[in-house]
Design a protein around this motif. Structure first.
Motif, mmCIF file in Angstrom:
data_model
loop_
_atom_site.group_PDB
_atom_site.id
_atom_site.type_symbol
_atom_site.label_atom_id
_atom_site.label_comp_id
_atom_site.label_asym_id
_atom_site.label_seq_id
_atom_site.Cartn_x
_atom_site.Cartn_y
_atom_site.Cartn_z
ATOM 1 N N ASP A 85 21.827 27.104 -32.469
ATOM 2 C CA ASP A 85 21.099 27.679 -33.600
ATOM 3 C C ASP A 85 21.975 28.774 -34.189
ATOM 4 O O ASP A 85 22.129 29.847 -33.595
ATOM 5 C CB ASP A 85 19.740 28.230 -33.166
ATOM 6 N N PHE A 86 22.573 28.481 -35.336
ATOM 7 C CA PHE A 86 23.522 29.391 -35.981
ATOM 8 C C PHE A 86 22.762 30.287 -36.960
ATOM 9 O O PHE A 86 22.008 29.810 -37.808
ATOM 10 C CB PHE A 86 24.583 28.569 -36.738
ATOM 11 N N GLY A 87 22.971 31.611 -36.831
ATOM 12 C CA GLY A 87 22.215 32.547 -37.664
ATOM 13 C C GLY A 87 20.800 32.684 -37.146
ATOM 14 O O GLY A 87 19.834 32.629 -37.900
ATOM 15 N N SER A 88 20.683 32.878 -35.837
ATOM 16 C CA SER A 88 19.385 32.828 -35.164
ATOM 17 C C SER A 88 18.485 34.015 -35.484
ATOM 18 O O SER A 88 17.280 33.960 -35.254
ATOM 19 C CB SER A 88 19.585 32.726 -33.653
ATOM 20 N N GLY A 89 19.065 35.094 -36.020
ATOM 21 C CA GLY A 89 18.261 36.224 -36.474
ATOM 22 C C GLY A 89 17.770 37.126 -35.339
ATOM 23 O O GLY A 89 18.100 36.936 -34.171
ATOM 24 N N PRO A 90 16.961 38.122 -35.676
ATOM 25 C CA PRO A 90 16.513 39.098 -34.683
ATOM 26 C C PRO A 90 15.456 38.570 -33.726
ATOM 27 O O PRO A 90 15.213 39.172 -32.686
ATOM 28 C CB PRO A 90 15.951 40.237 -35.541
ATOM 29 N N GLY A 91 14.820 37.444 -34.059
ATOM 30 C CA GLY A 91 13.802 36.860 -33.182
ATOM 31 C C GLY A 91 14.016 35.372 -33.030
ATOM 32 O O GLY A 91 13.273 34.572 -33.598
ATOM 33 N N PRO A 92 15.039 34.954 -32.272
ATOM 34 C CA PRO A 92 15.357 33.519 -32.161
ATOM 35 C C PRO A 92 14.126 32.706 -31.771
ATOM 36 O O PRO A 92 13.441 33.045 -30.795
ATOM 37 C CB PRO A 92 16.424 33.478 -31.068
ATOM 38 N N THR A 93 13.852 31.668 -32.540
ATOM 39 C CA THR A 93 12.645 30.869 -32.315
ATOM 40 C C THR A 93 12.942 29.377 -32.302
ATOM 41 O O THR A 93 12.465 28.654 -31.425
ATOM 42 C CB THR A 93 11.595 31.186 -33.399
ATOM 43 N N LEU A 94 13.745 28.896 -33.238
ATOM 44 C CA LEU A 94 14.038 27.466 -33.276
ATOM 45 C C LEU A 94 14.729 27.024 -31.983
ATOM 46 O O LEU A 94 14.445 25.946 -31.447
ATOM 47 C CB LEU A 94 14.907 27.139 -34.490
ATOM 48 N N SER A 95 15.603 27.869 -31.450
ATOM 49 C CA SER A 95 16.268 27.542 -30.183
ATOM 50 C C SER A 95 15.252 27.434 -29.054
ATOM 51 O O SER A 95 15.380 26.580 -28.164
ATOM 52 C CB SER A 95 17.316 28.608 -29.847
ATOM 53 N N VAL A 96 14.223 28.270 -29.089
ATOM 54 C CA VAL A 96 13.169 28.213 -28.073
ATOM 55 C C VAL A 96 12.391 26.906 -28.202
ATOM 56 O O VAL A 96 12.075 26.246 -27.201
ATOM 57 C CB VAL A 96 12.216 29.426 -28.215
ATOM 58 N N MET A 97 12.112 26.493 -29.443
ATOM 59 C CA MET A 97 11.353 25.262 -29.668
ATOM 60 C C MET A 97 12.115 24.045 -29.133
ATOM 61 O O MET A 97 11.524 23.154 -28.517
ATOM 62 C CB MET A 97 11.048 25.119 -31.156
ATOM 63 N N PHE A 98 13.425 24.006 -29.358
ATOM 64 C CA PHE A 98 14.215 22.888 -28.832
ATOM 65 C C PHE A 98 14.341 22.970 -27.307
ATOM 66 O O PHE A 98 14.290 21.951 -26.615
ATOM 67 C CB PHE A 98 15.592 22.852 -29.488
ATOM 68 N N ALA A 99 14.493 24.175 -26.769
ATOM 69 C CA ALA A 99 14.587 24.335 -25.314
ATOM 70 C C ALA A 99 13.303 23.866 -24.640
ATOM 71 O O ALA A 99 13.343 23.274 -23.544
ATOM 72 C CB ALA A 99 14.891 25.785 -24.960
ATOM 73 N N GLU A 100 12.175 24.105 -25.278
ATOM 74 C CA GLU A 100 10.891 23.649 -24.734
ATOM 75 C C GLU A 100 10.823 22.132 -24.635
ATOM 76 O O GLU A 100 10.051 21.586 -23.834
ATOM 77 C CB GLU A 100 9.746 24.173 -25.603
ATOM 78 N N GLN A 101 11.640 21.451 -25.453
ATOM 79 C CA GLN A 101 11.691 19.986 -25.418
ATOM 80 C C GLN A 101 12.791 19.474 -24.488
ATOM 81 O O GLN A 101 13.080 18.267 -24.463
ATOM 82 C CB GLN A 101 11.911 19.444 -26.829
ATOM 83 N N GLY A 102 13.438 20.382 -23.756
ATOM 84 C CA GLY A 102 14.399 19.984 -22.753
ATOM 85 C C GLY A 102 15.851 20.010 -23.189
ATOM 86 O O GLY A 102 16.726 19.572 -22.432
ATOM 87 N N PHE A 103 16.136 20.522 -24.382
ATOM 88 C CA PHE A 103 17.514 20.566 -24.860
ATOM 89 C C PHE A 103 18.180 21.879 -24.436
ATOM 90 O O PHE A 103 17.549 22.936 -24.436
ATOM 91 C CB PHE A 103 17.554 20.431 -26.388
#
Length: 214
Positions: A85-103
Protein backbone atom coordinates in the motif's frame (compact mmCIF):
# COMPACT_ATOMS: atom_id res chain seq x y z
CA UNK A 1 7.70 29.79 -19.76
CA UNK A 2 7.80 26.24 -21.06
CA UNK A 3 5.82 23.87 -18.84
CA UNK A 4 7.13 20.32 -19.05
CA UNK A 5 4.60 17.63 -18.15
CA UNK A 6 5.52 15.86 -14.88
CA UNK A 7 4.05 12.58 -16.16
CA UNK A 8 5.34 12.13 -19.73
CA UNK A 9 7.98 14.93 -19.80
CA UNK A 10 6.61 16.43 -23.03
CA UNK A 11 6.67 20.22 -23.30
CA UNK A 12 3.53 20.77 -25.39
CA UNK A 13 1.27 22.05 -22.63
CA UNK A 14 -1.37 24.76 -22.43
CA UNK A 15 -3.22 26.62 -19.69
CA UNK A 16 -6.32 24.60 -18.83
CA UNK A 17 -7.77 26.62 -15.95
CA UNK A 18 -6.80 29.42 -13.56
CA UNK A 19 -8.32 30.38 -10.24
CA UNK A 20 -7.37 32.87 -7.53
CA UNK A 21 -4.74 30.56 -6.04
CA UNK A 22 -3.20 28.49 -8.80
CA UNK A 23 -2.73 27.78 -12.49
CA UNK A 24 -3.49 24.42 -14.10
CA UNK A 25 -1.87 23.25 -17.33
CA UNK A 26 -2.78 20.31 -19.55
CA UNK A 27 -0.36 18.15 -21.50
CA UNK A 28 -1.21 17.60 -25.17
CA UNK A 29 0.36 14.13 -25.11
CA UNK A 30 -0.93 12.33 -22.00
CA UNK A 31 -3.68 14.86 -21.08
CA UNK A 32 -2.55 15.15 -17.46
CA UNK A 33 -3.67 18.41 -15.84
CA UNK A 34 -1.06 19.71 -13.40
CA UNK A 35 -0.16 22.64 -11.16
CA UNK A 36 3.29 24.13 -11.88
CA UNK A 37 5.89 23.26 -9.22
CA UNK A 38 6.41 26.82 -7.99
CA UNK A 39 2.78 26.77 -6.81
CA UNK A 40 3.12 23.57 -4.76
CA UNK A 41 3.20 23.57 -0.96
CA UNK A 42 6.52 22.91 0.71
CA UNK A 43 6.92 19.58 2.51
CA UNK A 44 6.12 20.94 5.98
CA UNK A 45 2.90 22.62 4.81
CA UNK A 46 1.94 19.51 2.86
CA UNK A 47 2.38 17.27 5.91
CA UNK A 48 0.40 19.72 8.04
CA UNK A 49 -2.55 19.19 5.68
CA UNK A 50 -2.24 15.39 5.92
CA UNK A 51 -2.02 15.55 9.70
CA UNK A 52 -5.63 16.78 9.67
CA UNK A 53 -6.83 13.45 8.25
CA UNK A 54 -8.58 11.22 10.77
CA UNK A 55 -8.62 7.96 8.82
CA UNK A 56 -8.55 4.69 10.77
CA UNK A 57 -9.13 0.97 10.10
CA UNK A 58 -11.81 1.15 12.79
CA UNK A 59 -13.85 3.62 10.71
CA UNK A 60 -16.47 1.59 8.84
CA UNK A 61 -17.25 4.51 6.54
CA UNK A 62 -13.61 4.76 5.50
CA UNK A 63 -13.49 1.02 4.91
CA UNK A 64 -16.57 1.31 2.71
CA UNK A 65 -14.90 4.12 0.75
CA UNK A 66 -11.76 2.01 0.22
CA UNK A 67 -13.96 -0.91 -0.77
CA UNK A 68 -14.41 0.69 -4.17
CA UNK A 69 -10.82 -0.39 -4.94
CA UNK A 70 -10.51 -3.27 -2.48
CA UNK A 71 -13.45 -5.31 -3.79
CA UNK A 72 -12.62 -5.40 -7.54
CA UNK A 73 -8.90 -5.91 -6.89
CA UNK A 74 -9.48 -8.69 -4.33
CA UNK A 75 -11.46 -10.64 -6.95
CA UNK A 76 -8.40 -10.72 -9.23
CA UNK A 77 -5.70 -11.75 -6.77
CA UNK A 78 -4.19 -15.21 -6.39
CA UNK A 79 -3.96 -16.69 -2.89
CA UNK A 80 -0.69 -15.76 -1.19
CA UNK A 81 -0.27 -12.63 -3.34
CA UNK A 82 2.00 -10.05 -1.73
CA UNK A 83 1.00 -6.39 -1.73
CA UNK A 84 2.23 -2.87 -1.06
CA UNK A 85 0.00 0.00 0.00
CA UNK A 86 1.89 3.02 -1.34
CA UNK A 87 1.03 6.35 0.29
CA UNK A 88 -0.64 4.60 3.21
CA UNK A 89 -1.15 7.84 5.15
CA UNK A 90 -1.35 8.45 8.91
CA UNK A 91 -3.93 5.69 9.48
CA UNK A 92 -3.12 2.72 7.21
CA UNK A 93 -6.35 0.87 6.50
CA UNK A 94 -6.34 -0.72 3.05
CA UNK A 95 -3.30 -2.79 4.05
CA UNK A 96 -5.23 -4.00 7.10
CA UNK A 97 -8.20 -4.98 4.92
CA UNK A 98 -6.00 -7.08 2.63
CA UNK A 99 -4.12 -8.60 5.59
CA UNK A 100 -7.46 -9.67 7.06
CA UNK A 101 -7.97 -11.67 3.85
CA UNK A 102 -4.65 -13.46 4.33
CA UNK A 103 -2.36 -11.39 2.11
CA UNK A 104 1.13 -10.33 3.20
CA UNK A 105 1.24 -6.54 3.10
CA UNK A 106 3.89 -3.83 3.23
CA UNK A 107 3.24 -0.11 3.53
CA UNK A 108 5.13 2.97 2.42
CA UNK A 109 4.46 6.64 2.97
CA UNK A 110 7.08 9.41 2.65
CA UNK A 111 5.76 11.12 5.79
CA UNK A 112 4.32 8.36 7.99
CA UNK A 113 6.03 5.10 6.96
CA UNK A 114 9.26 6.15 5.22
CA UNK A 115 10.96 2.75 5.11
CA UNK A 116 12.56 3.00 1.67
CA UNK A 117 13.64 -0.66 1.75
CA UNK A 118 10.16 -1.66 0.56
CA UNK A 119 10.81 0.32 -2.62
CA UNK A 120 13.46 -2.23 -3.62
CA UNK A 121 11.10 -5.21 -3.32
CA UNK A 122 8.75 -6.87 -5.81
CA UNK A 123 5.00 -7.22 -5.24
CA UNK A 124 2.09 -9.00 -6.89
CA UNK A 125 -0.08 -5.92 -6.39
CA UNK A 126 0.40 -2.30 -5.37
CA UNK A 127 -2.36 0.07 -4.27
CA UNK A 128 -2.38 3.86 -4.09
CA UNK A 129 -5.68 5.30 -2.91
CA UNK A 130 -6.10 9.07 -3.09
CA UNK A 131 -2.35 9.36 -3.69
CA UNK A 132 -1.55 10.13 -7.33
CA UNK A 133 -3.25 13.54 -7.23
CA UNK A 134 -0.64 14.56 -4.61
CA UNK A 135 2.39 13.59 -6.71
CA UNK A 136 4.59 16.42 -7.95
CA UNK A 137 6.49 13.96 -10.18
CA UNK A 138 3.95 11.27 -11.12
CA UNK A 139 6.09 9.99 -13.99
CA UNK A 140 8.97 9.15 -11.66
CA UNK A 141 6.74 7.52 -9.06
CA UNK A 142 4.78 5.42 -11.54
CA UNK A 143 8.02 4.28 -13.18
CA UNK A 144 9.19 3.15 -9.73
CA UNK A 145 5.95 1.33 -8.89
CA UNK A 146 5.60 -0.43 -12.24
CA UNK A 147 9.20 -1.67 -11.91
CA UNK A 148 8.25 -3.23 -8.56
CA UNK A 149 5.39 -5.31 -9.97
CA UNK A 150 5.79 -9.02 -10.59
CA UNK A 151 4.74 -10.40 -14.02
CA UNK A 152 0.96 -10.00 -14.38
CA UNK A 153 1.00 -7.78 -11.26
CA UNK A 154 -1.71 -5.23 -10.59
CA UNK A 155 -1.46 -1.52 -9.83
CA UNK A 156 -4.71 -0.32 -8.27
CA UNK A 157 -5.30 3.42 -8.13
CA UNK A 158 -8.12 5.53 -6.72
CA UNK A 159 -8.39 9.19 -7.66
CA UNK A 160 -11.16 11.39 -9.00
CA UNK A 161 -10.96 11.94 -12.75
CA UNK A 162 -10.92 15.02 -14.93
CA UNK A 163 -13.92 15.11 -17.30
CA UNK A 164 -14.15 18.57 -18.89
CA UNK A 165 -12.88 22.15 -18.45
CA UNK A 166 -16.37 23.24 -17.39
CA UNK A 167 -16.59 20.62 -14.66
CA UNK A 168 -12.99 21.26 -13.62
CA UNK A 169 -13.71 24.95 -12.96
CA UNK A 170 -16.41 23.99 -10.43
CA UNK A 171 -14.63 20.94 -9.00
CA UNK A 172 -14.12 20.73 -5.23
CA UNK A 173 -11.12 18.46 -5.83
CA UNK A 174 -8.92 21.33 -7.01
CA UNK A 175 -9.54 23.33 -3.82
CA UNK A 176 -7.23 21.00 -1.84
CA UNK A 177 -3.79 22.68 -1.93
CA UNK A 178 -2.05 19.28 -1.84
CA UNK A 179 -3.74 18.15 -5.07
CA UNK A 180 -1.37 18.98 -7.94
CA UNK A 181 -1.85 16.24 -10.59
CA UNK A 182 -5.22 15.43 -12.13
CA UNK A 183 -5.82 12.37 -14.30
CA UNK A 184 -8.52 11.62 -16.86
CA UNK A 185 -9.56 8.32 -18.41
CA UNK A 186 -7.44 9.30 -21.42
CA UNK A 187 -4.42 9.83 -19.13
CA UNK A 188 -4.79 6.35 -17.69
CA UNK A 189 -5.08 4.88 -21.18
CA UNK A 190 -1.83 6.67 -22.06
CA UNK A 191 -0.23 5.17 -18.93
CA UNK A 192 -1.40 1.71 -20.01
CA UNK A 193 0.14 2.11 -23.46
CA UNK A 194 3.35 3.62 -22.14
CA UNK A 195 4.03 0.86 -19.60
CA UNK A 196 2.39 -1.98 -21.58
CA UNK A 197 -0.41 -2.49 -19.07
CA UNK A 198 -4.02 -3.55 -19.51
CA UNK A 199 -6.39 -0.86 -18.20
CA UNK A 200 -9.74 -1.44 -16.53
CA UNK A 201 -12.14 1.05 -14.92
CA UNK A 202 -14.25 -0.90 -12.37
CA UNK A 203 -15.66 2.28 -10.85
CA UNK A 204 -15.92 6.05 -11.29
CA UNK A 205 -12.73 6.83 -9.33
CA UNK A 206 -10.92 3.50 -9.65
CA UNK A 207 -8.49 2.13 -12.25
CA UNK A 208 -6.75 -1.24 -12.32
CA UNK A 209 -3.60 -1.58 -14.43
CA UNK A 210 -2.15 -5.04 -15.02
CA UNK A 211 1.32 -5.77 -16.35
CA UNK A 212 1.11 -7.62 -19.64
CA UNK A 213 3.43 -10.47 -20.50
CA UNK A 214 6.23 -9.38 -22.83
Amino acid sequence: MMRRCPLCAESTTALYHRDRRRDYYQCATCELVFVPPEQHLNAAAEKAEYDKHQNSPHDTGYRRFLGRLFTPLLAKLEPNARGLDFGSGPGPTLSVMFAEQGFTMAIYDPFYAPDASVLTQTFDFITATEVVEHLSQPGEVLTQLVAQLAPNGYLGLMTKRVTSPEAFALWHYISDPTHVSFFSEATFRWIGEHWNMAVEFPGADVVLLRCRED
